[in-house]
Scaffold this motif. Structure first.
Motif, short mmCIF file in Angstrom:
data_model
loop_
_atom_site.label_atom_id
_atom_site.label_comp_id
_atom_site.label_asym_id
_atom_site.label_seq_id
_atom_site.Cartn_x
_atom_site.Cartn_y
_atom_site.Cartn_z
N LEU A 144 0.85 -1.18 0.00
CA LEU A 144 0.00 0.00 0.00
C LEU A 144 0.89 1.23 0.00
CD1 LEU A 144 -3.05 0.35 0.06
CD2 LEU A 144 -2.93 0.46 2.55
N LEU A 145 0.67 2.14 -0.96
CA LEU A 145 1.45 3.37 -1.00
C LEU A 145 0.55 4.53 -1.38
CD1 LEU A 145 2.39 3.97 -4.32
CD2 LEU A 145 3.35 1.75 -3.80
N ALA A 146 1.04 5.74 -1.16
CA ALA A 146 0.25 6.93 -1.48
C ALA A 146 1.09 7.88 -2.31
CB ALA A 146 -0.23 7.63 -0.21
N LEU A 147 0.48 8.40 -3.36
CA LEU A 147 1.11 9.43 -4.18
C LEU A 147 0.32 10.72 -4.01
CD1 LEU A 147 1.75 7.57 -7.58
CD2 LEU A 147 3.51 8.47 -6.03
N SER A 148 1.03 11.83 -3.94
CA SER A 148 0.34 13.12 -3.86
C SER A 148 -0.53 13.31 -5.09
CB SER A 148 1.38 14.25 -3.78
OG SER A 148 0.73 15.50 -3.94
N SER A 149 -1.73 13.87 -4.91
CA SER A 149 -2.62 14.13 -6.06
C SER A 149 -2.49 15.57 -6.54
CB SER A 149 -4.07 13.84 -5.67
OG SER A 149 -4.46 14.65 -4.58
N SER A 150 -1.50 16.28 -6.02
CA SER A 150 -1.28 17.66 -6.42
C SER A 150 -0.22 17.71 -7.52
CB SER A 150 -0.81 18.46 -5.20
OG SER A 150 -0.60 19.80 -5.53
N CYS A 151 -0.57 18.25 -8.66
CA CYS A 151 0.36 18.32 -9.79
C CYS A 151 1.61 19.10 -9.38
CB CYS A 151 -0.30 18.99 -10.98
SG CYS A 151 0.76 19.09 -12.44
N THR A 152 2.76 18.59 -9.79
CA THR A 152 4.02 19.23 -9.43
C THR A 152 4.32 20.46 -10.28
OG1 THR A 152 5.22 17.70 -10.87
CG2 THR A 152 5.03 17.12 -8.53
N HIS A 153 3.45 20.75 -11.25
CA HIS A 153 3.65 21.97 -12.03
C HIS A 153 3.09 23.18 -11.27
CE1 HIS A 153 2.44 24.69 -15.58
NE2 HIS A 153 3.75 24.84 -15.40
N ARG A 154 1.78 23.25 -11.12
CA ARG A 154 1.17 24.38 -10.39
C ARG A 154 0.06 23.94 -9.46
NH1 ARG A 154 1.19 29.30 -14.75
NH2 ARG A 154 3.43 29.32 -15.02
N CYS A 165 -2.51 21.82 -9.47
CA CYS A 165 -3.87 21.40 -9.77
C CYS A 165 -4.05 19.95 -9.30
CB CYS A 165 -4.13 21.46 -11.27
SG CYS A 165 -4.28 23.14 -11.89
N THR A 166 -5.27 19.57 -9.02
CA THR A 166 -5.54 18.20 -8.59
C THR A 166 -5.57 17.28 -9.80
OG1 THR A 166 -6.78 19.00 -6.68
CG2 THR A 166 -7.17 16.73 -7.35
N LEU A 167 -4.77 16.22 -9.72
CA LEU A 167 -4.65 15.29 -10.85
C LEU A 167 -5.86 14.38 -10.94
CD1 LEU A 167 -0.93 14.31 -10.20
CD2 LEU A 167 -1.77 15.77 -12.05
N ASN A 168 -6.09 13.84 -12.13
CA ASN A 168 -7.12 12.84 -12.36
C ASN A 168 -6.46 11.51 -12.66
OD1 ASN A 168 -9.31 14.66 -12.15
ND2 ASN A 168 -9.00 15.31 -14.27
N THR A 169 -7.19 10.43 -12.39
CA THR A 169 -6.68 9.11 -12.76
C THR A 169 -7.20 8.76 -14.15
OG1 THR A 169 -8.57 8.12 -11.67
CG2 THR A 169 -6.53 8.19 -10.42
N VAL A 170 -6.46 7.89 -14.80
CA VAL A 170 -6.84 7.36 -16.11
C VAL A 170 -7.01 5.85 -15.89
CG1 VAL A 170 -6.08 7.11 -18.51
CG2 VAL A 170 -5.49 9.18 -17.22
N PRO A 171 -7.96 5.21 -16.61
CA PRO A 171 -8.21 3.78 -16.37
C PRO A 171 -6.96 2.89 -16.43
CG PRO A 171 -9.95 4.69 -17.71
CD PRO A 171 -8.93 5.78 -17.55
N ASP A 172 -5.95 3.27 -17.17
CA ASP A 172 -4.75 2.44 -17.22
C ASP A 172 -3.83 2.66 -16.01
OD1 ASP A 172 -3.57 4.88 -17.67
OD2 ASP A 172 -2.73 4.37 -19.61
N ARG A 173 -4.35 3.32 -14.98
CA ARG A 173 -3.64 3.57 -13.71
C ARG A 173 -2.57 4.65 -13.82
NH1 ARG A 173 -3.14 -2.50 -11.06
NH2 ARG A 173 -5.33 -2.95 -11.21
N THR A 174 -2.63 5.47 -14.87
CA THR A 174 -1.74 6.62 -14.95
C THR A 174 -2.51 7.84 -14.49
OG1 THR A 174 -2.32 7.08 -17.25
CG2 THR A 174 -0.45 5.58 -16.85
N ILE A 210 -3.30 12.26 -15.06
CA ILE A 210 -3.25 13.39 -15.99
C ILE A 210 -3.71 14.65 -15.27
CG2 ILE A 210 -5.59 12.95 -16.88
CD1 ILE A 210 -4.47 13.88 -19.66
N CYS A 211 -3.09 15.75 -15.62
CA CYS A 211 -3.46 17.03 -15.02
C CYS A 211 -4.44 17.76 -15.94
CB CYS A 211 -2.21 17.89 -14.80
SG CYS A 211 -2.65 19.47 -14.03
N PRO A 212 -5.60 18.18 -15.41
CA PRO A 212 -6.58 18.85 -16.24
C PRO A 212 -6.20 20.29 -16.58
CG PRO A 212 -7.34 18.81 -13.97
CD PRO A 212 -6.07 18.01 -14.02
N CYS A 213 -5.21 20.84 -15.91
CA CYS A 213 -4.88 22.25 -16.11
C CYS A 213 -4.00 22.50 -17.34
CB CYS A 213 -4.20 22.82 -14.87
SG CYS A 213 -5.35 22.91 -13.47
#
Ligand code: FES
Length: 136
Positions: free
Chosen positions: A69-79, A81-90, A92-95
Motif C-alpha cells: 500500500l502506498l500513497a502518491l500526492s494528487s497535487s500536480c508538481t507543475h502548479r 492542480c488536482t490530478l485525475n486518474t486514467v483507467p490504465d492507472r496513470t 493526468i493534469c486537467p490544467c
C-alpha cells in the motif's frame, strides 16, 4: 525602547506582512507545510490491486501495488492542480496536460518533477493513515 507613532505603524505593518507570508507564498500558492495524518479507513478496504482515487481532493491517491500500500500526492508538481486518474492507472493534469505513469514519474510536461510519495502507516486499530502537508 520607545516607539513614535510612525515607527509603531511601520513595525506593525511588517509583522502583519510576516504573518501573512506564513500562509501564502509570494506566488499566491500556500506555503503551509504542516503535516497531518488523514485516516483513509480500515486497511481491509484496500485489498484489491489498483488506484483508489476517492482521496484525490484530500491530497493523495492510495495505491495497492504488488501487495504493498502506498500513497502518491494528487497535487500536480507543475502548479498544484488536482490530478485525475486514467483507467490504465496513470495520471493526468486537467490544467496544462502533464501526465504521469503509474509510479508517478512524469511522462509529459510541463511538470518537471515526479509525483511525491507520501508516508503511509497502519495504526494499532488497523486503519490506514496517510501523511499530507498543508491545512487542507
Ligand atoms: Fe498540472 Fe500545470 S498544474 S500541468
Amino acid at each position: 525602547m520607545k516607539l513614535n507613532r510612525r515607527q509603531f505603524v511601520i513595525l506593525s505593518a511588517g509583522l502583519l506582512a510576516g504573518c501573512a507570508m506564513t500562509k501564502t507564498g509570494i506566488n499566491g500558492h500556500s506555503s503551509d507545510t504542516r503535516k497531518r495524518d488523514i485516516d483513509a479507513g480500515p486497511a481491509d478496504a484496500f485489498r484489491e490491486e489498483g488506484v483508489y482515487d476517492r482521496f484525490r481532493n484530500q491530497g493523495f491517491f492510495l495505491i495497492r501495488r504488488h501487495g504493498r500500500l502506498l500513497a502518491l500526492s494528487s497535487s500536480c508538481t507543475h502548479r498544484s492542480c488536482t490530478l485525475n486518474t486514467v483507467p490504465d492507472r496513470t495520471f493526468i493534469c486537467p490544467c496544462h496536460g502533464s501526465t504521469f505513469d503509474a509510479k508517478g514519474a512524469v511522462t509529459k510536461g510541463p511538470a518537471q518533477k515526479n509525483m511525491p510519495l507520501l508516508p503511509v502507516r497502519i495504526d494499532s486499530r488497523g486503519r490506514v493513515l496517510v501523511q499530507v502537508s498543508g491545512t487542507g
